[in-house]
Motif scaffolding. Sequence first.
Motif, PDB file in Angstrom:
ATOM      1  N   CYS A 143      -5.316   0.094  -0.677  1.00 49.08           N
ATOM      2  CA  CYS A 143      -4.374  -0.243   0.222  1.00 49.08           C
ATOM      3  C   CYS A 143      -3.121   1.024   0.165  1.00 49.08           C
ATOM      4  O   CYS A 143      -2.828   1.247   1.424  1.00 49.08           O
ATOM      5  CB  CYS A 143      -3.500  -1.262  -0.650  1.00 49.08           C
ATOM      6  N   ALA A 144      -3.197   1.481  -0.808  1.00 42.61           N
ATOM      7  CA  ALA A 144      -2.227   3.008  -0.660  1.00 42.61           C
ATOM      8  C   ALA A 144      -2.778   3.986   0.262  1.00 42.61           C
ATOM      9  O   ALA A 144      -2.205   4.450   1.362  1.00 42.61           O
ATOM     10  CB  ALA A 144      -2.195   3.540  -2.129  1.00 42.61           C
ATOM     11  N   CYS A 145      -4.113   4.145   0.215  1.00 38.94           N
ATOM     12  CA  CYS A 145      -4.820   5.006   1.205  1.00 38.94           C
ATOM     13  C   CYS A 145      -4.638   4.592   2.676  1.00 38.94           C
ATOM     14  O   CYS A 145      -4.500   5.348   3.492  1.00 38.94           O
ATOM     15  CB  CYS A 145      -6.168   5.237   1.094  1.00 38.94           C
ATOM     16  N   GLY A 190      -5.198  -3.672  12.529  1.00 38.45           N
ATOM     17  CA  GLY A 190      -4.106  -3.127  11.855  1.00 38.45           C
ATOM     18  C   GLY A 190      -2.997  -4.375  11.260  1.00 38.45           C
ATOM     19  O   GLY A 190      -2.882  -4.504  10.221  1.00 38.45           O
ATOM     20  N   HIS A 191      -2.762  -5.306  12.252  1.00 35.96           N
ATOM     21  CA  HIS A 191      -1.792  -6.172  12.155  1.00 35.96           C
ATOM     22  C   HIS A 191      -2.416  -7.346  11.156  1.00 35.96           C
ATOM     23  O   HIS A 191      -1.817  -7.890  10.234  1.00 35.96           O
ATOM     24  CB  HIS A 191      -1.481  -6.838  13.333  1.00 35.96           C
ATOM     25  N   VAL A 192      -3.774  -7.485  11.359  1.00 33.28           N
ATOM     26  CA  VAL A 192      -4.454  -8.451  10.530  1.00 33.28           C
ATOM     27  C   VAL A 192      -4.306  -8.065   8.960  1.00 33.28           C
ATOM     28  O   VAL A 192      -4.155  -8.611   8.139  1.00 33.28           O
ATOM     29  CB  VAL A 192      -5.909  -8.684  10.818  1.00 33.28           C
ATOM     30  N   VAL A 193      -4.671  -6.850   8.889  1.00 35.22           N
ATOM     31  CA  VAL A 193      -4.733  -6.174   7.314  1.00 35.22           C
ATOM     32  C   VAL A 193      -3.303  -6.337   6.917  1.00 35.22           C
ATOM     33  O   VAL A 193      -3.076  -6.717   5.874  1.00 35.22           O
ATOM     34  CB  VAL A 193      -5.123  -4.578   7.687  1.00 35.22           C
ATOM     35  N   LEU A 194      -2.031  -5.853   7.612  1.00 33.29           N
ATOM     36  CA  LEU A 194      -0.884  -5.944   7.101  1.00 33.29           C
ATOM     37  C   LEU A 194      -0.695  -7.373   6.895  1.00 33.29           C
ATOM     38  O   LEU A 194      -0.019  -7.737   5.721  1.00 33.29           O
ATOM     39  CB  LEU A 194       0.135  -5.404   8.123  1.00 33.29           C
ATOM     40  N   ALA A 195      -1.085  -8.304   7.637  1.00 35.96           N
ATOM     41  CA  ALA A 195      -0.849  -9.949   7.444  1.00 35.96           C
ATOM     42  C   ALA A 195      -1.539 -10.157   6.247  1.00 35.96           C
ATOM     43  O   ALA A 195      -1.007 -10.907   5.251  1.00 35.96           O
ATOM     44  CB  ALA A 195      -1.150 -10.921   8.695  1.00 35.96           C
ATOM     45  N   ILE A 210       7.141  -7.254   7.184  1.00 33.00           N
ATOM     46  CA  ILE A 210       8.203  -6.618   8.346  1.00 33.00           C
ATOM     47  C   ILE A 210       7.994  -5.634   9.214  1.00 33.00           C
ATOM     48  O   ILE A 210       8.225  -5.772  10.300  1.00 33.00           O
ATOM     49  CB  ILE A 210       9.305  -5.741   7.189  1.00 33.00           C
ATOM     50  N   PRO A 211       6.795  -4.573   9.061  1.00 31.94           N
ATOM     51  CA  PRO A 211       6.156  -3.887   9.952  1.00 31.94           C
ATOM     52  C   PRO A 211       5.524  -4.734  11.213  1.00 31.94           C
ATOM     53  O   PRO A 211       5.784  -4.152  12.310  1.00 31.94           O
ATOM     54  CB  PRO A 211       5.406  -2.875   9.501  1.00 31.94           C
ATOM     55  N   LEU A 212       5.199  -5.864  11.048  1.00 31.80           N
ATOM     56  CA  LEU A 212       4.589  -6.800  12.035  1.00 31.80           C
ATOM     57  C   LEU A 212       5.695  -7.253  13.009  1.00 31.80           C
ATOM     58  O   LEU A 212       5.436  -7.569  14.055  1.00 31.80           O
ATOM     59  CB  LEU A 212       3.924  -7.966  11.279  1.00 31.80           C
ATOM     60  N   PHE A 213       6.787  -7.166  12.624  1.00 26.37           N
ATOM     61  CA  PHE A 213       8.021  -7.688  13.299  1.00 26.37           C
ATOM     62  C   PHE A 213       8.954  -6.416  14.231  1.00 26.37           C
ATOM     63  O   PHE A 213       9.878  -6.938  14.795  1.00 26.37           O
ATOM     64  CB  PHE A 213       8.952  -8.721  12.784  1.00 26.37           C
ATOM     65  N   LEU A 214       8.631  -5.278  13.675  1.00 25.71           N
ATOM     66  CA  LEU A 214       9.374  -4.286  14.357  1.00 25.71           C
ATOM     67  C   LEU A 214       8.645  -3.794  15.399  1.00 25.71           C
ATOM     68  O   LEU A 214       7.469  -3.609  15.869  1.00 25.71           O
ATOM     69  CB  LEU A 214       9.621  -3.280  13.162  1.00 25.71           C
TER      70      LEU A 214
END
Length: 119
Positions: free
Chosen positions: A58-60, A75-80, A115-119
């Motif tokens: 996750c860090a990488c 990327g959005h799916v991963v963040l979610a 939060i990055p998903l909504f910015l």
Amino acid sequence: MATIIVYIAGIYSLGFAIFHLGFWKIFGWKDELPKLRYVNRAIMQILNTRLTYFLLCCACLCFFFTDELLHTRLGHVVLAGLALFWAGRTAEQFIFFKGYLFNLIFLLGTMLFSIPLFL
């Protein structure tokens, strides 16, 4: 702003990975784990090492694939998914532990990855 939050999420993940590497010493596993049956002792250690590996991954992702996390559907799916991971961990904290300070720490993970998903 979203990029900075993803980097902070990477630091958060790296911090938890380092914390998990210390479990043997922090929780006295050298003395405590032998009290468990062999299979339970093995499961504890395997789960901890795999979780450490997952947190490092996750860090990488956060450090080296920031743009992909922020600008692609995958990327959005991963963040979610990671936000849901931390939301689930927060819920489990209420079930298995009574330490409310840790609830806030795990809730922070939910926020950092969502939060990055909504910015």
